[in-house]
Design a protein around this motif. Structure first.
Motif, mmCIF file in Angstrom:
data_model
loop_
_atom_site.group_PDB
_atom_site.id
_atom_site.type_symbol
_atom_site.label_atom_id
_atom_site.label_comp_id
_atom_site.label_asym_id
_atom_site.label_seq_id
_atom_site.Cartn_x
_atom_site.Cartn_y
_atom_site.Cartn_z
ATOM 1 N N ILE A 3 114.951 -0.679 -48.994
ATOM 2 C CA ILE A 3 113.800 -1.454 -49.442
ATOM 3 C C ILE A 3 112.579 -1.086 -48.612
ATOM 4 C CG2 ILE A 3 112.821 -3.797 -49.444
ATOM 5 C CD1 ILE A 3 114.726 -3.407 -51.700
ATOM 6 N N THR A 4 111.461 -0.908 -49.293
ATOM 7 C CA THR A 4 110.197 -0.678 -48.591
ATOM 8 C C THR A 4 109.255 -1.836 -48.920
ATOM 9 O OG1 THR A 4 109.136 0.457 -50.423
ATOM 10 C CG2 THR A 4 110.517 1.794 -48.962
ATOM 11 N N LEU A 5 108.165 -1.912 -48.195
ATOM 12 C CA LEU A 5 107.190 -2.966 -48.485
ATOM 13 C C LEU A 5 106.698 -2.879 -49.921
ATOM 14 C CD1 LEU A 5 105.071 -3.188 -45.225
ATOM 15 C CD2 LEU A 5 106.599 -4.909 -46.180
ATOM 16 N N ALA A 6 106.671 -1.678 -50.464
ATOM 17 C CA ALA A 6 106.195 -1.510 -51.837
ATOM 18 C C ALA A 6 107.070 -2.269 -52.846
ATOM 19 C CB ALA A 6 106.150 -0.030 -52.203
ATOM 20 N N HIS A 7 108.340 -2.481 -52.516
ATOM 21 C CA HIS A 7 109.203 -3.207 -53.450
ATOM 22 C C HIS A 7 108.777 -4.663 -53.639
ATOM 23 C CE1 HIS A 7 112.402 0.004 -52.748
ATOM 24 N NE2 HIS A 7 112.217 -0.029 -54.043
ATOM 25 N N GLY A 8 107.983 -5.161 -52.734
ATOM 26 C CA GLY A 8 107.525 -6.530 -52.880
ATOM 27 C C GLY A 8 106.058 -6.642 -53.217
ATOM 28 N N GLY A 49 113.394 -2.196 -45.093
ATOM 29 C CA GLY A 49 114.508 -1.430 -44.535
ATOM 30 C C GLY A 49 115.880 -1.919 -44.977
ATOM 31 N N PHE A 50 115.913 -2.997 -45.734
ATOM 32 C CA PHE A 50 117.215 -3.510 -46.188
ATOM 33 C C PHE A 50 117.841 -2.512 -47.162
ATOM 34 C CE2 PHE A 50 119.876 -6.400 -48.853
ATOM 35 C CZ PHE A 50 120.757 -6.781 -47.865
ATOM 36 N N PRO A 51 119.108 -2.156 -46.985
ATOM 37 C CA PRO A 51 119.717 -1.134 -47.848
ATOM 38 C C PRO A 51 119.819 -1.577 -49.312
ATOM 39 C CG PRO A 51 121.042 -1.489 -45.855
ATOM 40 C CD PRO A 51 120.023 -2.599 -45.910
ATOM 41 N N VAL A 52 119.329 -0.742 -50.202
ATOM 42 C CA VAL A 52 119.406 -1.035 -51.637
ATOM 43 C C VAL A 52 120.852 -1.221 -52.106
ATOM 44 C CG1 VAL A 52 118.915 -0.137 -53.952
ATOM 45 C CG2 VAL A 52 117.162 -0.025 -52.170
ATOM 46 N N ALA A 68 112.484 -11.077 -41.000
ATOM 47 C CA ALA A 68 113.552 -11.742 -41.750
ATOM 48 C C ALA A 68 114.856 -11.206 -41.176
ATOM 49 C CB ALA A 68 113.436 -11.465 -43.249
ATOM 50 N N ASP A 69 115.949 -11.350 -41.914
ATOM 51 C CA ASP A 69 117.219 -10.823 -41.422
ATOM 52 C C ASP A 69 117.960 -10.188 -42.588
ATOM 53 O OD1 ASP A 69 119.220 -10.176 -39.717
ATOM 54 O OD2 ASP A 69 119.964 -12.205 -39.402
ATOM 55 N N GLY A 70 117.355 -9.179 -43.173
ATOM 56 C CA GLY A 70 117.974 -8.482 -44.288
ATOM 57 C C GLY A 70 117.613 -9.089 -45.623
ATOM 58 N N CYS A 71 118.186 -10.236 -45.923
ATOM 59 C CA CYS A 71 118.008 -10.816 -47.249
ATOM 60 C C CYS A 71 118.173 -12.320 -47.201
ATOM 61 C CB CYS A 71 119.062 -10.211 -48.196
ATOM 62 S SG CYS A 71 119.122 -10.951 -49.831
ATOM 63 N N TYR A 72 117.163 -13.025 -47.654
ATOM 64 C CA TYR A 72 117.269 -14.465 -47.877
ATOM 65 C C TYR A 72 117.126 -14.696 -49.380
ATOM 66 C CZ TYR A 72 116.152 -14.880 -42.840
ATOM 67 O OH TYR A 72 116.142 -14.777 -41.479
ATOM 68 N N ILE A 73 117.827 -15.678 -49.891
ATOM 69 C CA ILE A 73 117.771 -15.967 -51.328
ATOM 70 C C ILE A 73 117.527 -17.452 -51.545
ATOM 71 C CG2 ILE A 73 119.004 -15.907 -53.544
ATOM 72 C CD1 ILE A 73 120.747 -13.688 -52.431
#
Lengths: 366, 366
Positions: free
Chosen positions: A36-41, B130-133, B167-172
């Motif tokens: 994920i990059t900043l562009a994804h958001g 940077g979170f892995p897709v 953040a810490d990867g992913c929050y939902i």
């Protein structure tokens, strides 16, 4: 044993979805990145590919409308709209507003431009350990005030706290439910050649305000966020112009991104008159210094409307008659050719293509 | 000018709300702290004071029910439930589930225990740069599978990305809308002496699983999260026992926290038989080593039900007849005295008070 029983059916379905995502990825060449990059958001192309390639593929169902801001929900004779947005704006407080009224107005506006009457909000907070309680009180008070102005109620909520360094003070998610009283739905596919393109006021104020509020740039300008609830202005427009095809609030990605979505979805050309686009001098000046185009800068209290060309003047007058629409303008027309493109006619008689936002020049503006 | 016009009415209302919060603070002595601590998100006392002292004071309206998980929404003859939760579990993947199915099941369960039929979800993602897709794809697929199992549709969503380290990867966040087909509503104030207290299965599995999955403790145990959608099990119970007073899923704060809320809200005593509380040996062993009480440990696929004492056996049989309820147990009774307290009768004939969770022994379990 419980875990086995629950986990057993999952992999099959999950694998199906993963396979579908992988097929979409190969077919449409979306979400190529591994990370994920900043562009994804950022609301531009990368966001679009992420949504279409991943979320839509995974969640696909008849009511999931990735280009619309809210989902239309049939409920035994009535129709509801459900919408959601997370707010991660930095700084949390800025001229003209804060993350609290932004989180209310943003979701109210998503409901309003769907044609719904905003009614109920949920609020989910993700707070960083150490966040000052007085700041939270300010934010919550701001939300309450904004909710009252918008005629909505915050009816349920949730609070999580994460360790220091795992957030940035305060993130807020709001989901909204609105009631669809009008028989119409407003979608990009209804747009046709001859329609007129309006904006409800000067653009780019919110985005420029946030950039300058960060204090990293040596630029000063007398700008404030335009954050405001648009439900009344939308209702005024709809009461006047039954030929409204589509409304969209111009947040991340700005007006340019919305117009590109319209052009693609309807297979039409959007022709914008640069000189007609309302931009306040302070915003224009700041954008010039920053080397960015106001068409890509977020608003939080403006919307784009595409209306039947015959109703353009009446629609414009209706917007201008409301305090939040007094700076409204007719900025362009829908044409047939070239389909799928947004063209900008410049003051010097030239024409250039206005593409969807690429990358993320303005992270965390909302 | 726009900013002035918008900002002008706000301070008054905001100040009113701030004053109200301040008055509540002095009156009830809540939210004394100047800064947010992890305890504010732990579901115990600090969370309660934060919610009551801040959010309820700010948002107060007839439909805001801070002790219930969802808000009941009248919609021209029909009734809806809207609920929301943010999920910040760490690690994101753990035995028995991941943040994705947790985010679906948790919100589905909030709807189910409100007596609603879960129908629609929104999903808001806050992702770290940077979170892995591929990890995101796994999470999304898991959500889709969980939604299918629970019979709900994810109908709208939002994605934000924040900088690395914010953040810490992913929050939902998920918000859910459910339809209330049944005439009843289930609230703690309906509870009365003579009622029976049931849990739908062994407790503490999710919380212990998460703690061990972090790998910081030198403890191994054969446990997996109990995350599961409870809507069918709830429907089974309601079809059998019309005298159900209240249902609550036992997440943050565990069974003990729910029972304390019941005792306080209804002004009754809750008397729990320690020996009757179902806890699997692996969970018991881990809790003993960690020095924590399973009554405070979160479940994500169990609920507490308070039912008319005359229907206790029928209710228990109904729960046990469903795969997700086969470990259900009758764990206690409602008494008149002492009002507002939860008492635990121990195996050795003693009795001790089970208080609301204080502090946060288990951060970010959901």
């Amino acid at each position: 044993m419980t875990a086995e029983r629950i986990a057993a059916p999952a992999p099959t379905r999950e694998q199906q979805v993963l396979d579908r995502i992988e097929r979409a990825r190969r077919r449409k060449a979306v979400v190529r990145e591994e990370r994920i990059t900043l562009a994804h958001g950022a609301g531009g192309k990368a966001t679009q590919t992420l949504v279409e390639g991943l979320f839509v593929e995974a969640f696909r169902n008849p009511r999931l409308a990735p280009l619309d801001d809210g989902a239309i929900l049939p409920a035994t004779g009535d129709r509801l709209v459900l919408t959601t947005d997370s707010y991660v704006v930095s700084p949390l407080f800025f001229p003209g507003g804060d993350i609290g009224d932004l989180a209310v107005n943003g979701t109210v506006n998503d409901l309003a431009v769907s044609g719904a009457r905003p009614r109920y909000l949920s609020a989910g907070f993700i707070l960083e350990e150490g966040f000052p309680v007085p700041d939270l009180a300010r934010i919550v008070a701001s939300m309450a005030a904004a909710a009252r102005r918008a005629g909505v109620e915050v009816v349920t909520g949730d609070t999580k706290v994460v360790q220091r360094g795992k957030a940035d003070g305060c993130y807020i998610n709001t989901a909204g439910v609105g009631l669809l009283d009008r028989p119409h739905t407003y979608t990009a596919t209804a747009v046709r050649p001859g329609d007129a393109v309006l904006v409800s006021g000067p653009i780019g104020e919110h985005g420029v305000t946030i950039m300058l509020a960060r204090g990293e740039l040596d630029i000063e300008a007398d700008v404030a966020s335009d954050t405001a609830p648009l439900h009344e202005l939308v209702a005024t427009l709809l009461d006047t112009a039954p030929g409204v095809r589509l409304m969209r609030d111009a947040t991340r990605g700005g007006v340019a991104t919305i117009l590109n979505e319209v052009a693609r979805a309807a297979g039409v050309a959007v022709v914008v008159d640069d000189a007609a686009v309302p931009v306040r001098p302070a915003v224009n000046g700041a954008c010039e210094m920053l080397g960015i185009d106001p068409l890509y800068v977020a608003c939080e209290g403006r919307f784009v409307a595409v209306v039947d060309g015959d109703e353009a003047e009446a629609a414009l007058a209706a917007l201008r008659g409301h305090p939040l629409g007094e700076g409204a303008a007719l900025i362009g027309r829908i044409g047939a050719d070239p389909p799928g493109l947004v063209l900008l006619k410049t003051a010097f008689g030239g024409t250039r293509i206005v593409d969807t936002l690429v990358g993320d020049p303005l992270p965390r503006i909302c």
